[in-house]
Write a protein that holds these residues in place. Sequence first.
Motif, PDB file in Angstrom:
ATOM      1  N   GLY A  61       0.765  -1.232   0.000  1.00 23.43           N
ATOM      2  CA  GLY A  61       0.000   0.000   0.000  1.00 23.43           C
ATOM      3  C   GLY A  61       0.800   1.288   0.000  1.00 23.43           C
ATOM      4  N   LEU A  62       2.128   1.223  -0.114  1.00 23.31           N
ATOM      5  CA  LEU A  62       2.935   2.437  -0.143  1.00 23.31           C
ATOM      6  C   LEU A  62       2.562   3.289  -1.352  1.00 23.31           C
ATOM      7  CD1 LEU A  62       5.355   4.100   0.980  1.00 23.31           C
ATOM      8  CD2 LEU A  62       6.821   2.801  -0.599  1.00 23.31           C
ATOM      9  N   GLU A  63       2.368   4.578  -1.116  1.00 17.09           N
ATOM     10  CA  GLU A  63       2.073   5.526  -2.185  1.00 17.09           C
ATOM     11  C   GLU A  63       3.146   6.606  -2.191  1.00 17.09           C
ATOM     12  OE1 GLU A  63      -1.847   7.077  -1.833  1.00 17.09           O
ATOM     13  OE2 GLU A  63      -2.824   5.118  -2.011  1.00 17.09           O
ATOM     14  N   VAL A  64       3.727   6.865  -3.360  1.00 14.42           N
ATOM     15  CA  VAL A  64       4.783   7.869  -3.470  1.00 14.42           C
ATOM     16  C   VAL A  64       4.503   8.782  -4.658  1.00 14.42           C
ATOM     17  CG1 VAL A  64       6.492   6.306  -2.459  1.00 14.42           C
ATOM     18  CG2 VAL A  64       6.252   6.428  -4.947  1.00 14.42           C
ATOM     19  N   ASP A  65       5.166   9.923  -4.672  1.00 15.28           N
ATOM     20  CA  ASP A  65       4.985  10.895  -5.743  1.00 15.28           C
ATOM     21  C   ASP A  65       6.090  10.816  -6.795  1.00 15.28           C
ATOM     22  OD1 ASP A  65       2.625  12.554  -4.693  1.00 15.28           O
ATOM     23  OD2 ASP A  65       3.983  12.519  -2.988  1.00 15.28           O
ATOM     24  N   ALA A  66       7.236  10.269  -6.435  1.00 11.57           N
ATOM     25  CA  ALA A  66       8.345  10.110  -7.375  1.00 11.57           C
ATOM     26  C   ALA A  66       9.287   9.039  -6.844  1.00 11.57           C
ATOM     27  CB  ALA A  66       9.088  11.428  -7.578  1.00 11.57           C
ATOM     28  N   ILE A  67      10.019   8.410  -7.763  1.00  8.87           N
ATOM     29  CA  ILE A  67      10.934   7.332  -7.407  1.00  8.87           C
ATOM     30  C   ILE A  67      12.309   7.618  -7.992  1.00  8.87           C
ATOM     31  CG2 ILE A  67      11.422   4.858  -7.637  1.00  8.87           C
ATOM     32  CD1 ILE A  67       8.371   4.480  -8.088  1.00  8.87           C
ATOM     33  N   VAL A  68      13.335   7.399  -7.187  1.00  8.62           N
ATOM     34  CA  VAL A  68      14.721   7.452  -7.665  1.00  8.62           C
ATOM     35  C   VAL A  68      15.222   6.011  -7.663  1.00  8.62           C
ATOM     36  CG1 VAL A  68      17.046   8.317  -7.265  1.00  8.62           C
ATOM     37  CG2 VAL A  68      15.072   9.763  -6.733  1.00  8.62           C
ATOM     38  N   LEU A  69      15.593   5.499  -8.829  1.00 12.19           N
ATOM     39  CA  LEU A  69      15.924   4.081  -8.992  1.00 12.19           C
ATOM     40  C   LEU A  69      17.346   3.880  -9.494  1.00 12.19           C
ATOM     41  CD1 LEU A  69      15.079   1.026  -9.277  1.00 12.19           C
ATOM     42  CD2 LEU A  69      14.387   1.613 -11.626  1.00 12.19           C
ATOM     43  N   ALA A  77      18.306  -7.209 -13.472  1.00  7.46           N
ATOM     44  CA  ALA A  77      19.163  -7.378 -14.646  1.00  7.46           C
ATOM     45  C   ALA A  77      18.719  -6.396 -15.713  1.00  7.46           C
ATOM     46  CB  ALA A  77      19.077  -8.808 -15.178  1.00  7.46           C
ATOM     47  N   GLY A  78      19.535  -5.378 -15.959  1.00  5.57           N
ATOM     48  CA  GLY A  78      19.219  -4.418 -17.013  1.00  5.57           C
ATOM     49  C   GLY A  78      17.970  -3.611 -16.744  1.00  5.57           C
ATOM     50  N   LEU A  79      17.095  -3.523 -17.750  1.00  7.53           N
ATOM     51  CA  LEU A  79      15.918  -2.672 -17.666  1.00  7.53           C
ATOM     52  C   LEU A  79      14.709  -3.330 -17.024  1.00  7.53           C
ATOM     53  CD1 LEU A  79      16.029  -0.946 -21.174  1.00  7.53           C
ATOM     54  CD2 LEU A  79      16.840  -0.048 -18.991  1.00  7.53           C
ATOM     55  N   ASP A  80      14.831  -4.579 -16.603  1.00  9.85           N
ATOM     56  CA  ASP A  80      13.648  -5.240 -16.059  1.00  9.85           C
ATOM     57  C   ASP A  80      13.172  -4.581 -14.773  1.00  9.85           C
ATOM     58  OD1 ASP A  80      15.996  -6.288 -14.866  1.00  9.85           O
ATOM     59  OD2 ASP A  80      14.858  -7.953 -14.050  1.00  9.85           O
ATOM     60  N   GLY A  81      14.101  -4.010 -13.997  1.00  7.17           N
ATOM     61  CA  GLY A  81      13.701  -3.333 -12.773  1.00  7.17           C
ATOM     62  C   GLY A  81      12.809  -2.146 -13.047  1.00  7.17           C
ATOM     63  N   LEU A  82      13.180  -1.348 -14.024  1.00  8.45           N
ATOM     64  CA  LEU A  82      12.378  -0.187 -14.390  1.00  8.45           C
ATOM     65  C   LEU A  82      11.017  -0.611 -14.920  1.00  8.45           C
ATOM     66  CD1 LEU A  82      11.951   2.818 -14.922  1.00  8.45           C
ATOM     67  CD2 LEU A  82      13.252   2.558 -17.055  1.00  8.45           C
ATOM     68  N   THR A  83      10.995  -1.628 -15.759  1.00  6.67           N
ATOM     69  CA  THR A  83       9.734  -2.104 -16.330  1.00  6.67           C
ATOM     70  C   THR A  83       8.795  -2.615 -15.242  1.00  6.67           C
ATOM     71  OG1 THR A  83      10.848  -2.729 -18.394  1.00  6.67           O
ATOM     72  CG2 THR A  83       8.703  -3.720 -17.973  1.00  6.67           C
ATOM     73  N   VAL A  94       9.683   8.088 -12.603  1.00 11.11           N
ATOM     74  CA  VAL A  94      10.880   7.399 -12.124  1.00 11.11           C
ATOM     75  C   VAL A  94      12.122   8.106 -12.670  1.00 11.11           C
ATOM     76  CG1 VAL A  94      12.169   5.234 -12.057  1.00 11.11           C
ATOM     77  CG2 VAL A  94       9.659   5.193 -12.071  1.00 11.11           C
ATOM     78  N   ILE A  95      13.020   8.466 -11.767  1.00 13.61           N
ATOM     79  CA  ILE A  95      14.317   9.017 -12.145  1.00 13.61           C
ATOM     80  C   ILE A  95      15.345   7.907 -11.979  1.00 13.61           C
ATOM     81  CG2 ILE A  95      16.098  10.728 -11.639  1.00 13.61           C
ATOM     82  CD1 ILE A  95      13.851  12.400 -10.289  1.00 13.61           C
ATOM     83  N   VAL A  96      16.001   7.534 -13.053  1.00 14.32           N
ATOM     84  CA  VAL A  96      17.016   6.492 -12.987  1.00 14.32           C
ATOM     85  C   VAL A  96      18.370   7.121 -12.686  1.00 14.32           C
ATOM     86  CG1 VAL A  96      18.316   4.804 -14.360  1.00 14.32           C
ATOM     87  CG2 VAL A  96      15.814   4.869 -14.492  1.00 14.32           C
ATOM     88  N   PHE A 117      17.076  10.888 -16.048  1.00 14.31           N
ATOM     89  CA  PHE A 117      18.287  10.107 -15.810  1.00 14.31           C
ATOM     90  C   PHE A 117      19.334  11.033 -15.216  1.00 14.31           C
ATOM     91  CE2 PHE A 117      22.366   8.250 -16.632  1.00 14.31           C
ATOM     92  CZ  PHE A 117      22.172   6.873 -16.585  1.00 14.31           C
ATOM     93  N   VAL A 118      19.972  10.590 -14.130  1.00 17.19           N
ATOM     94  CA  VAL A 118      21.038  11.369 -13.505  1.00 17.19           C
ATOM     95  C   VAL A 118      22.251  10.471 -13.284  1.00 17.19           C
ATOM     96  CG1 VAL A 118      21.721  12.832 -11.572  1.00 17.19           C
ATOM     97  CG2 VAL A 118      19.314  12.748 -12.269  1.00 17.19           C
ATOM     98  N   PRO A 119      23.397  10.769 -13.893  1.00 16.27           N
ATOM     99  CA  PRO A 119      24.607   9.985 -13.610  1.00 16.27           C
ATOM    100  C   PRO A 119      24.956  10.090 -12.132  1.00 16.27           C
ATOM    101  CG  PRO A 119      24.888  11.331 -15.576  1.00 16.27           C
ATOM    102  CD  PRO A 119      23.619  11.798 -14.915  1.00 16.27           C
ATOM    103  N   LYS A 120      25.413   9.017 -11.539  1.00 11.97           N
ATOM    104  CA  LYS A 120      25.680   9.022 -10.100  1.00 11.97           C
ATOM    105  C   LYS A 120      26.809   9.968  -9.696  1.00 11.97           C
ATOM    106  CE  LYS A 120      23.935   5.073  -7.611  1.00 11.97           C
ATOM    107  NZ  LYS A 120      24.267   3.937  -6.739  1.00 11.97           N
TER     108      LYS A 120
END
Length: 236
Positions: A61-69, A77-83, A94-96, A117-120
Motif C-alpha cells: 500500500g505504499l504511495e509515493v509521488d516520485a521514485i529514484v531508482l 538485470a538491465g531494464l527489467d527493474g524499471l519495467t 521514475v528518475i534512474v 536520468f542522472v549519472p551518479k
Amino acid sequence: MRESMITMNAVTRERGEMILVIDDHPLFCEALQMTLSDALGLSQIETRDSLGAALEAFRGGLEVDAIVLDLNLPDVAGLDGLTRLRNAAPGVPVIVVSSMSEDRIITAVLHAGAAGFVPKHSPREDFVAAVRAVSQGGSYLPRDYTPPAKDADPDGERDAIDRLSELTPQQGRILALVCEGYLNKQIAYELSISETTVKAHVTAILRKLGAQSRTQAVRIANSASYAEILRDKAKP
C-alpha cells in the motif's frame, strides 16, 4: 541538450511529497535524503535496498509521488527493474540513476518510460533539479546527453521494449528468471507458486512478446537491453 524542461528558478518547497529511493548503497541513500530534505524541504523520503523490497512495499500500500531508482541493483538485470517498477506504480515518475551514463543506456531507459536520468557522479544540484522537474510534470536529462540518430537505434530494440512494458510485475519476475536459465520447477520454488501457474505465465509472456519459444523470448529481452545492456559493465 538542456537537462530539464523546467526553468531553474528558486527552489520550491514540496513538503507534502513522498519520494522513494531504491539503491543498495546506504551512504548514497543517506546523502540523497539529506540533499533533498535540505534543498526541497522534503521530510517524507523512504529508502529500499532492492527492487524486491520496493515492490513488496507497493503491494503493502505504499504511495509515493516520485521514485529514484538505481539501474543496477542486486536483484535486477538491465531494464527489467524499471519495467516492473512502472507496472507496480503506474503513473509515478521514475528518475534512474547510474554510474554508467552512455547515450545508448540513457536512450533505452527513457524509451522504457523513465522521466529522467542522472549519472551518479553528478553534483547534488543535479539530483535536486531532477526531482523538482519530474515533480512538476517535466523531465530531466544530463547536460551532455545526445540522442542517437534514428538510423542508429538497434533494429527491433524499441519495439521489444514496448512489448516488455506490457508484462505484469509477476511476468517480469518470471522472465528475468527465464533469462537466467531457470526451469519452470525452479521458478515455482523461487517465487513460491505452483509449476502450473508458472507455465501459464510463461505462455502469456510468449504471447505478449510474440515469441514462439523461451529461447526467442530471451533473445527479445536481450535485444531490448533487458538483461544484456549492463552485462559487459561490472558494478563498482
